[in-house]
Write an enzyme that holds these catalytic residues in place. Structure first.
Site, PDB file in Angstrom:
ATOM      1  N   ASN A   1       0.830  -1.208   0.000  1.00  0.00           N
ATOM      2  CA  ASN A   1       0.000   0.000   0.000  1.00  0.00           C
ATOM      3  C   ASN A   1       0.864   1.258   0.000  1.00  0.00           C
ATOM      4  OD1 ASN A   1       0.653  -0.782   2.683  1.00  0.00           O
ATOM      5  ND2 ASN A   1      -1.060   0.369   3.534  1.00  0.00           N
ATOM      6  N   VAL A   2       0.352   2.275  -0.672  1.00  0.00           N
ATOM      7  CA  VAL A   2       1.045   3.561  -0.805  1.00  0.00           C
ATOM      8  C   VAL A   2       0.028   4.657  -0.483  1.00  0.00           C
ATOM      9  CG1 VAL A   2       2.344   5.090  -2.344  1.00  0.00           C
ATOM     10  CG2 VAL A   2       2.570   2.601  -2.589  1.00  0.00           C
ATOM     11  N   GLU A   3       0.172   5.255   0.701  1.00  0.00           N
ATOM     12  CA  GLU A   3      -0.827   6.235   1.158  1.00  0.00           C
ATOM     13  C   GLU A   3      -0.484   7.640   0.682  1.00  0.00           C
ATOM     14  OE1 GLU A   3      -1.295   5.534   5.384  1.00  0.00           O
ATOM     15  OE2 GLU A   3      -2.384   3.669   4.986  1.00  0.00           O
TER      16      GLU A   3
ATOM     17  N   CYS B   1      -4.091   0.741  -2.571  1.00  0.00           N
ATOM     18  CA  CYS B   1      -4.013  -0.522  -1.831  1.00  0.00           C
ATOM     19  C   CYS B   1      -2.878  -1.387  -2.381  1.00  0.00           C
ATOM     20  CB  CYS B   1      -5.327  -1.295  -1.957  1.00  0.00           C
ATOM     21  SG  CYS B   1      -6.675  -0.628  -0.975  1.00  0.00           S
TER      22      CYS B   1
ATOM     23  N   GLU C   1      -3.055  -4.361  -3.371  1.00  0.00           N
ATOM     24  CA  GLU C   1      -3.503  -5.119  -4.536  1.00  0.00           C
ATOM     25  C   GLU C   1      -3.436  -4.270  -5.803  1.00  0.00           C
ATOM     26  OE1 GLU C   1      -4.963  -4.672  -1.653  1.00  0.00           O
ATOM     27  OE2 GLU C   1      -6.043  -6.427  -0.954  1.00  0.00           O
TER      28      GLU C   1
ATOM     29  N   CYS D   1     -10.099  -5.415   0.033  1.00  0.00           N
ATOM     30  CA  CYS D   1     -11.302  -4.583   0.150  1.00  0.00           C
ATOM     31  C   CYS D   1     -12.174  -4.768  -1.092  1.00  0.00           C
ATOM     32  CB  CYS D   1     -10.911  -3.119   0.336  1.00  0.00           C
ATOM     33  SG  CYS D   1     -10.268  -2.337  -1.155  1.00  0.00           S
TER      34      CYS D   1
ATOM     35  N   CYS E   1     -10.626  -3.731  -4.372  1.00  0.00           N
ATOM     36  CA  CYS E   1      -9.541  -4.632  -4.773  1.00  0.00           C
ATOM     37  C   CYS E   1     -10.074  -5.980  -5.242  1.00  0.00           C
ATOM     38  CB  CYS E   1      -8.543  -4.783  -3.640  1.00  0.00           C
ATOM     39  SG  CYS E   1      -7.614  -3.261  -3.395  1.00  0.00           S
TER      40      CYS E   1
HETATM   41  N1  THU Z   1      -5.483  -1.543   2.222  1.00  0.00           N
HETATM   42  C1  THU Z   1      -4.892  -2.337   1.295  1.00  0.00           C
HETATM   43  O1  THU Z   1      -3.719  -2.158   0.937  1.00  0.00           O
HETATM   44  N2  THU Z   1      -5.631  -3.335   0.752  1.00  0.00           N
HETATM   45  C2  THU Z   1      -6.914  -3.606   1.074  1.00  0.00           C
HETATM   46  O2  THU Z   1      -7.530  -4.478   0.465  1.00  0.00           O
HETATM   47  C3  THU Z   1      -7.558  -2.885   2.174  1.00  0.00           C
HETATM   48  C4  THU Z   1      -6.846  -1.698   2.675  1.00  0.00           C
HETATM   49  C5  THU Z   1      -4.700  -0.436   2.785  1.00  0.00           C
HETATM   50  C6  THU Z   1      -5.141   0.931   2.353  1.00  0.00           C
HETATM   51  C7  THU Z   1      -4.639   1.799   3.467  1.00  0.00           C
HETATM   52  O3  THU Z   1      -3.309   2.176   3.174  1.00  0.00           O
HETATM   53  C8  THU Z   1      -4.626   0.891   4.678  1.00  0.00           C
HETATM   54  O4  THU Z   1      -4.807  -0.424   4.193  1.00  0.00           O
HETATM   55  C9  THU Z   1      -5.733   1.197   5.686  1.00  0.00           C
HETATM   56  O5  THU Z   1      -6.980   1.219   5.083  1.00  0.00           O
END
Ligand code: THU
Length: 129
Positions: A45-47, A56, A58, A89, A92
């Site tokens: 994940n890259v926020e 996400c 994925e 999620c 994804c």
């Molecule tokens: N996140 C994912 O990388 N994949 C998912 O399927 C659900 C959520 C990440 C997004 C965010 O950076 C962190 O989880 C919290 O929501």
């Protein structure tokens, strides 16, 4: 593709989570997928300061699929940096469905399931005119 080394896939998901950029949630997420040619692609994940723009794990894994030769997802595992199983999620699941189809396998708390089970009655490429 007859067998999936789930333990290896899970380990690679945890390893990918170490590359996460998650200063806002603090949740490191890693994804790993076995592809139909036998290679494994991963993502993290890259926020973003604009929270809703976060990618996400994925999503970045889908980019890796395309960047490293394309093909299809056969089996997907998602894990936190601490090794806990995380379910993809909703968005994804749609991305995995596009690139893996209904028979793609997913590691879930209920065991290994197909995308058909994880995203029932999915909208997919076959629904477009
Ligand atoms: N996140 C994912 O990388 N994949 C998912 O399927 C659900 C959520 C990440 C997004 C965010 O950076 C962190 O989880 C919290 O929501």
């Amino acid at each position: 593709m007859s067998t999936v080394d789930w333990e290896s896939l899970r380990r690679q998901a945890v390893a990918a989570a170490a590359s996460a950029y998650c200063p806002y949630s603090g949740l490191r997420v890693g994804a790993a997928a076995l592809c139909d040619d036998g290679r494994v692609v991963t993502g993290c994940n890259v926020e973003n300061a604009a929270y809703g723009v976060a990618l996400c794990a994925e999503c970045t894994m889908a980019g890796q699929l395309r960047l490293t030769g394309g093909g299809r997802f056969v089996a997907v595992a998602c894990r936190s940096g601490e090794g806990e199983l995380l379910m993809p999620c909703g968005r994804c699941r749609q991305i995995i469905y596009e690139l893996g189809g209904p028979d793609c396998l997913v590691d879930t708390p209920r065991g290994v399931l197909t995308m058909r089970e994880v995203l029932p009655d999915a909208f997919g490429p076959e629904d477009l005119p």
